[in-house]
Design a protein around this motif. Structure first.
Motif, PDB file in Angstrom:
ATOM      1  N   GLN A  56       0.829  -1.201   0.000  1.00  0.00           N
ATOM      2  CA  GLN A  56       0.000   0.000   0.000  1.00  0.00           C
ATOM      3  C   GLN A  56       0.869   1.258   0.000  1.00  0.00           C
ATOM      4  N   LEU A  57       1.941   1.232   0.776  1.00  0.00           N
ATOM      5  CA  LEU A  57       2.845   2.382   0.817  1.00  0.00           C
ATOM      6  C   LEU A  57       3.482   2.636  -0.544  1.00  0.00           C
ATOM      7  N   ALA A  58       3.805   1.570  -1.270  1.00  0.00           N
ATOM      8  CA  ALA A  58       4.421   1.717  -2.587  1.00  0.00           C
ATOM      9  C   ALA A  58       3.414   2.225  -3.626  1.00  0.00           C
ATOM     10  N   GLU A  59       2.119   1.965  -3.397  1.00  0.00           N
ATOM     11  CA  GLU A  59       1.093   2.353  -4.362  1.00  0.00           C
ATOM     12  C   GLU A  59       0.507   3.746  -4.095  1.00  0.00           C
ATOM     13  N   GLY A  60       1.018   4.425  -3.080  1.00  0.00           N
ATOM     14  CA  GLY A  60       0.467   5.735  -2.768  1.00  0.00           C
ATOM     15  C   GLY A  60       1.422   6.566  -1.937  1.00  0.00           C
ATOM     16  N   ARG A  61       0.906   7.633  -1.376  1.00  0.00           N
ATOM     17  CA  ARG A  61       1.718   8.517  -0.540  1.00  0.00           C
ATOM     18  C   ARG A  61       0.794   9.208   0.461  1.00  0.00           C
ATOM     19  N   PHE A  62       1.379   9.895   1.398  1.00  0.00           N
ATOM     20  CA  PHE A  62       0.613  10.608   2.405  1.00  0.00           C
ATOM     21  C   PHE A  62       0.494  12.077   2.024  1.00  0.00           C
ATOM     22  N   VAL A  63      -0.596  12.670   2.435  1.00  0.00           N
ATOM     23  CA  VAL A  63      -0.790  14.111   2.259  1.00  0.00           C
ATOM     24  C   VAL A  63      -1.357  14.679   3.549  1.00  0.00           C
ATOM     25  N   ASP A  64      -0.980  15.901   3.862  1.00  0.00           N
ATOM     26  CA  ASP A  64      -1.582  16.620   4.977  1.00  0.00           C
ATOM     27  C   ASP A  64      -2.698  17.471   4.420  1.00  0.00           C
ATOM     28  N   LEU A  65      -3.806  17.504   5.134  1.00  0.00           N
ATOM     29  CA  LEU A  65      -4.987  18.244   4.708  1.00  0.00           C
ATOM     30  C   LEU A  65      -5.414  19.236   5.766  1.00  0.00           C
ATOM     31  N   LYS A  66      -6.079  20.276   5.334  1.00  0.00           N
ATOM     32  CA  LYS A  66      -6.778  21.166   6.252  1.00  0.00           C
ATOM     33  C   LYS A  66      -8.202  21.272   5.740  1.00  0.00           C
ATOM     34  N   ARG A  71     -12.432  29.520  11.323  1.00  0.00           N
ATOM     35  CA  ARG A  71     -12.398  29.580  12.785  1.00  0.00           C
ATOM     36  C   ARG A  71     -12.318  28.204  13.415  1.00  0.00           C
ATOM     37  N   LEU A  72     -12.773  27.191  12.720  1.00  0.00           N
ATOM     38  CA  LEU A  72     -12.764  25.830  13.245  1.00  0.00           C
ATOM     39  C   LEU A  72     -11.873  24.914  12.417  1.00  0.00           C
ATOM     40  N   ARG A  73     -10.813  25.465  11.854  1.00  0.00           N
ATOM     41  CA  ARG A  73      -9.911  24.731  10.964  1.00  0.00           C
ATOM     42  C   ARG A  73      -9.395  23.472  11.649  1.00  0.00           C
ATOM     43  N   LYS A  74      -9.423  22.356  10.942  1.00  0.00           N
ATOM     44  CA  LYS A  74      -8.907  21.077  11.444  1.00  0.00           C
ATOM     45  C   LYS A  74      -7.880  20.553  10.464  1.00  0.00           C
ATOM     46  N   TYR A  75      -7.053  19.666  10.970  1.00  0.00           N
ATOM     47  CA  TYR A  75      -5.962  19.119  10.159  1.00  0.00           C
ATOM     48  C   TYR A  75      -5.993  17.602  10.232  1.00  0.00           C
ATOM     49  N   ALA A  76      -5.603  16.967   9.134  1.00  0.00           N
ATOM     50  CA  ALA A  76      -5.593  15.509   9.079  1.00  0.00           C
ATOM     51  C   ALA A  76      -4.505  15.053   8.111  1.00  0.00           C
ATOM     52  N   THR A  77      -4.109  13.819   8.276  1.00  0.00           N
ATOM     53  CA  THR A  77      -3.211  13.173   7.326  1.00  0.00           C
ATOM     54  C   THR A  77      -4.021  12.087   6.637  1.00  0.00           C
ATOM     55  N   ALA A  78      -3.887  11.988   5.327  1.00  0.00           N
ATOM     56  CA  ALA A  78      -4.655  11.014   4.556  1.00  0.00           C
ATOM     57  C   ALA A  78      -3.727  10.286   3.581  1.00  0.00           C
ATOM     58  N   TYR A  79      -4.210   9.181   3.076  1.00  0.00           N
ATOM     59  CA  TYR A  79      -3.502   8.379   2.080  1.00  0.00           C
ATOM     60  C   TYR A  79      -4.029   8.751   0.705  1.00  0.00           C
ATOM     61  N   ALA A  80      -3.129   8.932  -0.242  1.00  0.00           N
ATOM     62  CA  ALA A  80      -3.518   9.274  -1.612  1.00  0.00           C
ATOM     63  C   ALA A  80      -2.937   8.244  -2.575  1.00  0.00           C
TER      64      ALA A  80
END
Length: 113
Positions: A56-66, A71-80
Motif C-alpha cells: 500500500q505504501l508503494a502504491e500511494g503517498r501521504f498528504v496533509d490536509l486542512k 475559525r474551526l480549521r482542522k488538520y488531518a493526514t490522509a492516504y492518496a
C-alpha cells in the motif's frame, strides 16, 4: 393566536433537514497543505495509517490536509493513491475523516473550485 413561533419552528426543522442530505460516500472536502514523497512518512501518523502494508505504501503517498471553516480549521493526514495527481492547495474529497476500524482516511478525488 401568534403563528410566528410555529413558523420559526417549521423553518428550523426544514433547515436542519437540508443539512442531513449529504451522503457519506461524497466524503468531506479539504485542501492539500503538504504532499509527501512516495515512501516518506509524516512524524505523527494515526495507527490505521501506520499499519499500512509495504505494498500500500508503494502504491500511494501521504498528504496533509486542512478542512473546515477558518475559525474551526482542522488538520488531518490522509492516504492518496499514486493515480491521483496532487499538488499543494488542491481541493480534494476524502473519507473517512479519521480512522474507523480498519478503514483509514484516503483521498477520493480532486475537486474543482
Amino acid at each position: 393566536m401568534n403563528k410566528l413561533p410555529c413558523m420559526l419552528a417549521v423553518a428550523a426543522v426544514l433547515v436542519t433537514a437540508g443539512c442531513a442530505t449529504r451522503k457519506p460516500e461524497q466524503g468531506r472536502h479539504g485542501y492539500v497543505s503538504k504532499v509527501y514523497a512516495v515512501g516518506e512518512k509524516p512524524a505523527k501518523l494515526p495507527a490505521c495509517l501506520a499499519a499500512l502494508t509495504p505494498q500500500q505504501l508503494a502504491e500511494g503517498r501521504f498528504v496533509d490536509l486542512k478542512y473546515g471553516p477558518m475559525r474551526l480549521r482542522k488538520y488531518a493526514t490522509a492516504y492518496a493513491p499514486r493515480a491521483i495527481a496532487l499538488t499543494e492547495h488542491d481541493k480534494v474529497a476524502f473519507s473517512p475523516i479519521q480512522c474507523d476500524g480498519s478503514d483509514f482516511p484516503r483521498i477520493q478525488r480532486v475537486m474543482e473550485d
